[in-house]
Scaffold this active site. Structure first.
Site, PDB file in Angstrom:
ATOM      1  CE  LYS A   1      19.145   2.757 -71.492  1.00 49.36           C
ATOM      2  NZ  LYS A   1      18.364   2.912 -70.246  1.00 49.36           N
TER       3      LYS A   1
ATOM      4  NE  ARG B   1      15.392   7.483 -74.279  1.00 45.17           N
ATOM      5  CZ  ARG B   1      16.490   7.311 -73.552  1.00 45.17           C
ATOM      6  NH1 ARG B   1      17.627   6.986 -74.111  1.00 45.17           N
ATOM      7  NH2 ARG B   1      16.437   7.474 -72.255  1.00 45.17           N
TER       8      ARG B   1
ATOM      9  NE  ARG C   1      21.012   7.172 -62.420  1.00 44.95           N
ATOM     10  CZ  ARG C   1      20.511   6.992 -63.640  1.00 44.95           C
ATOM     11  NH1 ARG C   1      21.123   6.204 -64.499  1.00 44.95           N
ATOM     12  NH2 ARG C   1      19.386   7.582 -63.974  1.00 44.95           N
TER      13      ARG C   1
ATOM     14  NE  ARG D   1      20.822  10.909 -65.536  1.00 39.58           N
ATOM     15  CZ  ARG D   1      20.646   9.913 -66.399  1.00 39.58           C
ATOM     16  NH1 ARG D   1      21.591   9.007 -66.593  1.00 39.58           N
ATOM     17  NH2 ARG D   1      19.515   9.812 -67.075  1.00 39.58           N
TER      18      ARG D   1
ATOM     19  NE  ARG E   1      15.066   9.643 -67.082  1.00 44.21           N
ATOM     20  CZ  ARG E   1      15.992   9.292 -66.188  1.00 44.21           C
ATOM     21  NH1 ARG E   1      15.988   9.848 -64.975  1.00 44.21           N
ATOM     22  NH2 ARG E   1      16.904   8.419 -66.496  1.00 44.21           N
TER      23      ARG E   1
HETATM   24  P1  G5P Z   1      19.652   8.494 -70.759  1.00 42.76           P
HETATM   25  O1  G5P Z   1      20.835   9.089 -70.143  1.00 42.76           O
HETATM   26  O2  G5P Z   1      19.802   7.569 -71.905  1.00 42.76           O
HETATM   27  P2  G5P Z   1      17.934   6.544 -69.539  1.00 42.76           P
HETATM   28  O3  G5P Z   1      16.718   7.082 -68.881  1.00 42.76           O
HETATM   29  O4  G5P Z   1      17.722   5.731 -70.738  1.00 42.76           O
HETATM   30  O5  G5P Z   1      18.849   7.828 -69.602  1.00 42.76           O
HETATM   31  P3  G5P Z   1      19.600   5.882 -67.442  1.00 42.76           P
HETATM   32  O6  G5P Z   1      18.767   6.596 -66.410  1.00 42.76           O
HETATM   33  O7  G5P Z   1      20.899   6.472 -67.821  1.00 42.76           O
HETATM   34  O8  G5P Z   1      18.755   5.553 -68.686  1.00 42.76           O
HETATM   35  P4  G5P Z   1      20.752   3.253 -67.339  1.00 42.76           P
HETATM   36  O9  G5P Z   1      21.925   3.762 -68.062  1.00 42.76           O
HETATM   37  O10 G5P Z   1      19.922   2.189 -67.985  1.00 42.76           O
HETATM   38  O11 G5P Z   1      19.808   4.401 -66.853  1.00 42.76           O
HETATM   39  O12 G5P Z   1      21.191   2.686 -65.906  1.00 42.76           O
HETATM   40  P5  G5P Z   1      22.580   2.880 -65.092  1.00 42.76           P
HETATM   41  O13 G5P Z   1      22.827   4.330 -64.861  1.00 42.76           O
HETATM   42  O14 G5P Z   1      23.648   2.045 -65.696  1.00 42.76           O
HETATM   43  O15 G5P Z   1      22.171   2.173 -63.718  1.00 42.76           O
HETATM   44  C1  G5P Z   1      21.199   2.756 -62.856  1.00 42.76           C
HETATM   45  C2  G5P Z   1      21.586   2.439 -61.379  1.00 42.76           C
HETATM   46  O16 G5P Z   1      21.453   1.040 -61.154  1.00 42.76           O
HETATM   47  C3  G5P Z   1      23.027   2.805 -61.034  1.00 42.76           C
HETATM   48  O17 G5P Z   1      23.072   3.335 -59.733  1.00 42.76           O
HETATM   49  C4  G5P Z   1      23.796   1.476 -61.118  1.00 42.76           C
HETATM   50  O18 G5P Z   1      24.849   1.425 -60.164  1.00 42.76           O
HETATM   51  C5  G5P Z   1      22.703   0.446 -60.797  1.00 42.76           C
HETATM   52  N1  G5P Z   1      22.819  -0.763 -61.620  1.00 42.76           N
HETATM   53  C6  G5P Z   1      23.192  -0.809 -62.919  1.00 42.76           C
HETATM   54  N2  G5P Z   1      23.158  -2.044 -63.399  1.00 42.76           N
HETATM   55  C7  G5P Z   1      22.723  -2.826 -62.383  1.00 42.76           C
HETATM   56  C8  G5P Z   1      22.481  -4.248 -62.253  1.00 42.76           C
HETATM   57  O19 G5P Z   1      22.653  -5.043 -63.164  1.00 42.76           O
HETATM   58  N3  G5P Z   1      22.039  -4.680 -61.052  1.00 42.76           N
HETATM   59  C9  G5P Z   1      21.852  -3.842 -59.991  1.00 42.76           C
HETATM   60  N4  G5P Z   1      21.390  -4.347 -58.829  1.00 42.76           N
HETATM   61  N5  G5P Z   1      22.073  -2.504 -60.077  1.00 42.76           N
HETATM   62  C10 G5P Z   1      22.495  -2.002 -61.243  1.00 42.76           C
HETATM   63  O20 G5P Z   1      18.668   9.635 -71.252  1.00 42.76           O
HETATM   64  C11 G5P Z   1      18.416  10.775 -70.463  1.00 42.76           C
HETATM   65  C12 G5P Z   1      17.553  11.750 -71.253  1.00 42.76           C
HETATM   66  O21 G5P Z   1      18.264  12.172 -72.434  1.00 42.76           O
HETATM   67  C13 G5P Z   1      17.362  12.303 -73.554  1.00 42.76           C
HETATM   68  C14 G5P Z   1      15.968  12.145 -72.979  1.00 42.76           C
HETATM   69  O22 G5P Z   1      15.527  13.395 -72.523  1.00 42.76           O
HETATM   70  C15 G5P Z   1      16.232  11.204 -71.776  1.00 42.76           C
HETATM   71  O23 G5P Z   1      15.212  11.263 -70.804  1.00 42.76           O
HETATM   72  N6  G5P Z   1      17.695  11.272 -74.539  1.00 42.76           N
HETATM   73  C16 G5P Z   1      17.075  11.092 -75.713  1.00 42.76           C
HETATM   74  N7  G5P Z   1      16.033  11.720 -76.285  1.00 42.76           N
HETATM   75  C17 G5P Z   1      15.628  11.269 -77.503  1.00 42.76           C
HETATM   76  N8  G5P Z   1      16.197  10.229 -78.139  1.00 42.76           N
HETATM   77  C18 G5P Z   1      17.246   9.578 -77.608  1.00 42.76           C
HETATM   78  N9  G5P Z   1      17.808   8.525 -78.245  1.00 42.76           N
HETATM   79  C19 G5P Z   1      17.725  10.014 -76.335  1.00 42.76           C
HETATM   80  N10 G5P Z   1      18.728   9.572 -75.523  1.00 42.76           N
HETATM   81  C20 G5P Z   1      18.703  10.344 -74.444  1.00 42.76           C
HETATM   82 MG    MG Z   2      22.576   5.671 -68.682  1.00 45.09          MG
END
Ligand code: G5P
Ligand code: MG
Length: 215
Positions: free
Chosen positions: A13, A86, A125, A158, A169
């Site tokens: 994302k 979410r 990551r 992280r 998660r």
């Molecule tokens: P976050 O920060 O919102 P998550 O768990 O939703 O965290 P996260 O982990 O940030 O999502 P992402 O953003 O979907 O993942 O993925 P990313 O970081 O871009 O990519 C992950 C890895 O894959 C990277 O190394 C990247 O280089 C690689 N990659 C990316 N895209 C691709 C692709 O297309 N192909 C390939 N091969 N690789 C790829 O939330 C964290 C915490 O905050 C709280 C909660 O506690 C949550 O656990 N929180 C909330 N709580 C309540 N309500 C909400 N709305 C909340 N929002 C956050």
């Molecule tokens: Mg993210």
């Protein structure tokens, strides 16, 4: 354009939101990045947030909605929401706040990634502690190993990327996502993206879907 990205932790994302914003001149609002900035401040609120984030638990809806309201309503440009909403109450509250401002959400993209690809993404990551830029040791490495291209800061893993927290998660995501998917499917403007390919290939798919939707 007003777009929201849904998808499991690690589905890309944040990475794709960045590219969508560059392509269309939008503002990237990542709920996790906003929360981590408060957490890093070390304030009493930051300490409280740490208990949720570092244990893979969702921050309570009321707090989240108010925090995002403050970030969304001041914007004069279009935006990409990443990580919000979410839960179903968050989705409903978002609809209400945007409707009241005559700026409804125009597109919801739901990223789907197979579990093995997700595991590889988490394992590699790395993030910048200063600007929160996201890297991957294999598929999206920085120019100099371990150093952020933009800030020159040492990249970190992280706190919530520890395997046991990642597992929590993912379970939390599985428990909360179905009602949101049903909600947006019923409202329309909901599209699923197969986000298992390489970063560049997923970007092509995503940008193409957006262009077609808005043409
Ligand atoms: P976050 O920060 O919102 P998550 O768990 O939703 O965290 P996260 O982990 O940030 O999502 P992402 O953003 O979907 O993942 O993925 P990313 O970081 O871009 O990519 C992950 C890895 O894959 C990277 O190394 C990247 O280089 C690689 N990659 C990316 N895209 C691709 C692709 O297309 N192909 C390939 N091969 N690789 C790829 O939330 C964290 C915490 O905050 C709280 C909660 O506690 C949550 O656990 N929180 C909330 N709580 C309540 N309500 C909400 N709305 C909340 N929002 C956050
Ligand atoms: Mg993210």
């Amino acid at each position: 354009m007003r777009i929201a990205l849904l998808g499991p932790p690690g589905s890309g994302k944040g990475t794709q939101a960045q590219r969508i914003c560059e392509a269309f001149g939008l503002v990237h609002l990542a709920s996790g990045d906003i929360l981590r900035a408060v957490k890093a401040s070390g304030s009493p609120l930051g300490q409280k947030l740490r208990e949720f984030i570092d244990n893979g638990l969702l921050v309570p809806d009321d707090f989240m909605v108010e925090l995002m309201r403050q970030n969304i309503l001041g914007l004069s440009r279009g935006f990409v929401l990443d990580g919000f909403p979410r839960t179903l109450p968050q989705a409903r509250a978002l609809s209400r706040m945007l409707f009241e401002n005559d700026r409804p959400l125009m597109l919801v993209l739901n990223f789907v990634v197979d579990p093995e690809a997700l595991a590889r993404r988490f394992a590699g990551r790395r993030v910048c502690p200063v600007c929160q830029a996201v890297y991957h040791v294999d598929s999206q490495p920085p120019r100099v190993a371990g150093i952020c291209d933009k800030e020159g800061a040492k990249l970190i893993i992280r706190d919530d990327d520890r395997p046991e927290v990642v597992q929590k998660r993912i379970v939390t995501f599985q428990q909360t996502m179905a009602p949101i998917v049903a909600y947006y499917t019923q409202l329309g403007n909901f599209k699923t993206i197969d986000a298992s390919a390489t970063i560049d290939d997923v970007t092509k798919i995503v940008l193409d879907k957006i262009r077609r939707h808005f043409e």
